[in-house]
Write a protein that holds these residues in place. Structure first.
Motif, short mmCIF file in Angstrom:
data_model
loop_
_atom_site.label_atom_id
_atom_site.label_comp_id
_atom_site.label_asym_id
_atom_site.label_seq_id
_atom_site.Cartn_x
_atom_site.Cartn_y
_atom_site.Cartn_z
N GLY A 211 -3.14 5.98 10.45
CA GLY A 211 -3.85 6.19 11.07
C GLY A 211 -4.90 7.32 11.31
N MET A 212 -4.87 8.64 10.27
CA MET A 212 -5.86 8.86 10.79
C MET A 212 -7.26 8.76 9.96
SD MET A 212 -4.06 12.77 11.06
CE MET A 212 -5.07 13.98 10.41
N GLU A 213 -6.43 7.96 8.83
CA GLU A 213 -7.46 8.10 7.64
C GLU A 213 -8.33 7.01 8.11
OE1 GLU A 213 -8.60 8.43 3.98
OE2 GLU A 213 -7.82 9.38 5.32
N ALA A 214 -7.50 6.10 8.79
CA ALA A 214 -8.16 4.92 9.10
C ALA A 214 -9.12 4.84 10.35
CB ALA A 214 -7.29 4.24 9.84
N ARG A 215 -9.27 6.23 11.09
CA ARG A 215 -10.09 6.10 11.61
C ARG A 215 -11.77 7.13 11.05
NH1 ARG A 215 -5.77 7.79 14.90
NH2 ARG A 215 -5.64 9.81 14.58
N ARG A 216 -10.71 8.42 10.22
CA ARG A 216 -12.30 8.91 9.54
C ARG A 216 -13.03 7.52 8.72
NH1 ARG A 216 -8.51 11.68 7.08
NH2 ARG A 216 -8.74 14.02 8.41
N SER A 217 -12.24 6.56 7.88
CA SER A 217 -12.43 5.90 6.72
C SER A 217 -13.03 4.68 6.79
CB SER A 217 -12.63 6.54 5.80
OG SER A 217 -10.97 5.49 5.74
N GLY A 218 -12.36 4.01 7.92
CA GLY A 218 -12.41 2.67 8.17
C GLY A 218 -11.66 1.68 7.67
N ASP A 219 -11.17 2.84 6.02
CA ASP A 219 -10.21 1.64 4.96
C ASP A 219 -8.99 2.03 4.62
OD1 ASP A 219 -11.34 3.47 3.82
OD2 ASP A 219 -12.39 3.01 2.07
N GLY A 220 -8.62 3.17 5.53
CA GLY A 220 -7.31 2.94 5.49
C GLY A 220 -6.03 2.45 5.34
N GLU A 221 -5.23 2.41 4.54
CA GLU A 221 -4.35 1.44 4.48
C GLU A 221 -3.23 1.05 5.11
OE1 GLU A 221 0.01 1.07 1.29
OE2 GLU A 221 -2.44 2.33 0.66
N ARG A 222 -3.19 0.24 5.68
CA ARG A 222 -2.59 -0.51 6.93
C ARG A 222 -1.26 -0.38 6.44
NH1 ARG A 222 -5.27 -2.25 11.82
NH2 ARG A 222 -7.05 -2.82 11.41
N LEU A 223 0.22 0.22 6.90
CA LEU A 223 1.46 -0.24 7.46
C LEU A 223 1.77 -0.46 8.27
CD1 LEU A 223 2.22 4.13 6.73
CD2 LEU A 223 1.91 2.65 5.26
N GLY A 224 2.08 -1.21 7.14
CA GLY A 224 3.29 -2.67 8.27
C GLY A 224 5.00 -2.68 8.03
N LEU A 225 5.62 -2.97 8.17
CA LEU A 225 7.14 -2.98 8.76
C LEU A 225 7.82 -3.13 6.82
CD1 LEU A 225 9.23 -3.16 9.93
CD2 LEU A 225 9.43 -4.73 10.28
N ARG A 226 7.29 -4.14 6.23
CA ARG A 226 7.56 -3.92 5.22
C ARG A 226 7.42 -3.12 3.88
NH1 ARG A 226 6.79 -9.30 0.04
NH2 ARG A 226 7.82 -7.82 -1.41
N ARG A 227 6.32 -2.47 4.26
CA ARG A 227 5.64 -0.81 3.64
C ARG A 227 6.61 0.38 4.16
NH1 ARG A 227 4.09 2.37 0.27
NH2 ARG A 227 2.20 4.22 0.59
N ILE A 228 6.87 0.02 5.42
CA ILE A 228 7.90 1.17 5.76
C ILE A 228 8.76 1.27 5.87
CG2 ILE A 228 8.07 2.04 8.26
CD1 ILE A 228 6.36 0.98 9.60
N VAL A 229 9.81 -0.45 5.09
CA VAL A 229 10.44 -0.17 5.37
C VAL A 229 11.10 0.73 3.35
CG1 VAL A 229 12.90 -1.21 3.96
CG2 VAL A 229 11.64 -2.04 6.79
N GLY A 230 10.37 0.08 2.85
CA GLY A 230 10.04 0.26 1.41
C GLY A 230 9.64 2.01 1.56
N LEU A 231 10.21 2.80 2.00
CA LEU A 231 9.56 3.73 2.10
C LEU A 231 10.69 4.88 2.29
CD1 LEU A 231 6.31 4.63 4.60
CD2 LEU A 231 6.03 5.05 2.11
N VAL A 232 11.53 3.85 2.44
CA VAL A 232 12.98 4.80 2.98
C VAL A 232 13.87 4.78 1.42
CG1 VAL A 232 15.34 4.31 3.94
CG2 VAL A 232 13.41 3.85 4.89
#
Length: 346
Positions: free
Chosen positions: A241-262
């Motif tokens: 969220g911080m990166e998106a606000r800073r640069s406008g092109d931060g990587e979005r974290l969808g549900l699949r990506r969030i699950v993949g972090l486990v």
């Protein structure tokens, strides 16, 4: 006609085995030597000698391409397997109890670490992405956290390398220093497990430090560490969220990506723990699984020692190393303070 992935699986496994077997055997040989040393000097255990031997061998002669794949395999995958098998020591009720007990201590040290990384790192003139990576690596789980947040903040390969080298140095230091701290403070295995699981950043170092301190501390420390590892998810989401606000092109974290972090080994650990809780794993097998886990830890730490690039640590420079040292001290001090305030230590 192209063969299906299922039909080619056996041949691919054989090829993979050929790649990793030489290096894995080298790591296992070091683990055998470390186990013998630990049997003569029980206070050392097998973990600390394994990593020290690996570092010494790596400093004398860097591993060649023939054994490098097996060394990497041992240092990562075998360690994860060891963590899974450690689940045989605990029940689901114990895991939930440990998680609830450790959470106030863990969240306090993490908050202090991330805030200090931002403030002190900026005051030292360290680039934003490097100080962020060192902060999450120290505060959560070492290289795993660095790897997880690197794409989120668009970190460059050199920045990732600097952060991992810096954090890894203090992993090695923690294995030797934390058991000494625990004995000086007369901590019981329960309290030391909480200290190591919260204040030591990488899973391998948590396992090693707890193994050196006592076998009783190991299971508790691993549970605390795995609970702490889950903090990768909210921190990654916040940074995105911080990166998106800073640069406008931060990587979005969808549900699949969030699950993949486990981490998969966290899931495996809980599955084994559940199997023990419902009686699928008999008590007679628990000791065998624990002994296997201890040997796998020594094998994995031998691989980590052999992978140590002392030159990369030197090239990281003094400022990142200085920030890593400050953060490590702050996390340790905060953890001990929080433990005292919550009654975990007298």
């Amino acid at each position: 006609m192209q063969l299906s992935p299922v039909r080619t699986l056996p041949s691919r496994l054989v090829l993979r085995g050929r790649d990793v077997l030489p290096g894995a055997l080298v790591c296992a040989a070091i683990a055998v030597v470390a186990t013998v040393i630990g049997s003569f000097v029980p206070v050392l255990g097998s973990a600390l000698p394994a990593i020290i031997i690996g570092v010494i061998v790596s400093a004398v002669r860097r591993p060649g391409p023939r054994i490098a794949p097996g060394i990497g395999y041992s240092g990562k995958f075998l360690l994860q397997c060891a963590v899974v098998l450690l689940g045989a020591q605990l029940s689901i009720a114990a895991v939930l109890r440990v998680g609830a007990e450790s959470f106030p201590v863990m969240i306090s040290s993490l908050a202090v670490c991330l805030l200090a990384a931002w403030l002190i790192g900026r005051a030292m003139g360290i680039e934003r992405r490097i100080r962020t990576l060192i902060g999450v690596g120290t505060g959560i789980c070492g290289a795993s956290a660095i790897a997880a947040v690197s794409p989120v903040i668009k970190a460059k390969s050199a920045e990732i390398s600097y952060a991992i080298s810096t954090v890894f140095l203090f992993n090695i230091v923690a294995v030797a220093v934390f058991p000494v701290i625990g004995h000086l403070l007369n901590l019981d295995p329960h309290a030391f497990g909480l200290l190591a699981g919260t204040a030591v950043n990488d899973t391998s170092s948590v396992v090693a430090a707890a193994s050196v301190f006592s076998a009783e501390a190991l299971g508790f420390a691993v549970v605390v560490k795995l609970v702490r590892t889950l903090m990768i998810i909210p921190i990654s989401i916040g940074l995105a969220g911080m990166e998106a606000r800073r640069s406008g092109d931060g990587e979005r974290l969808g549900l699949r990506r969030i699950v993949g972090l486990v981490p998969w080994f966290l899931v495996g650990f809980l599955v084994v723990t559940l199997a023990v809780s419902v009686g699928l794993i008999p008590p007679a097998a628990t000791q065998a699984l624990t002994s296997t886990s201890v040997f796998l830890v020594a094998t994995a730490l031998a691989g980590i020692g052999l992978s140590t690039d002392l030159g990369a640590i030197r090239r990281a420079g003094l400022k990142p190393l200085g920030l890593g040292a400050i953060l490590s001290l702050l996390v340790t001090a905060t953890t001990l303070t929080a433990m005292a305030l919550t009654g975990a230590i007298g």
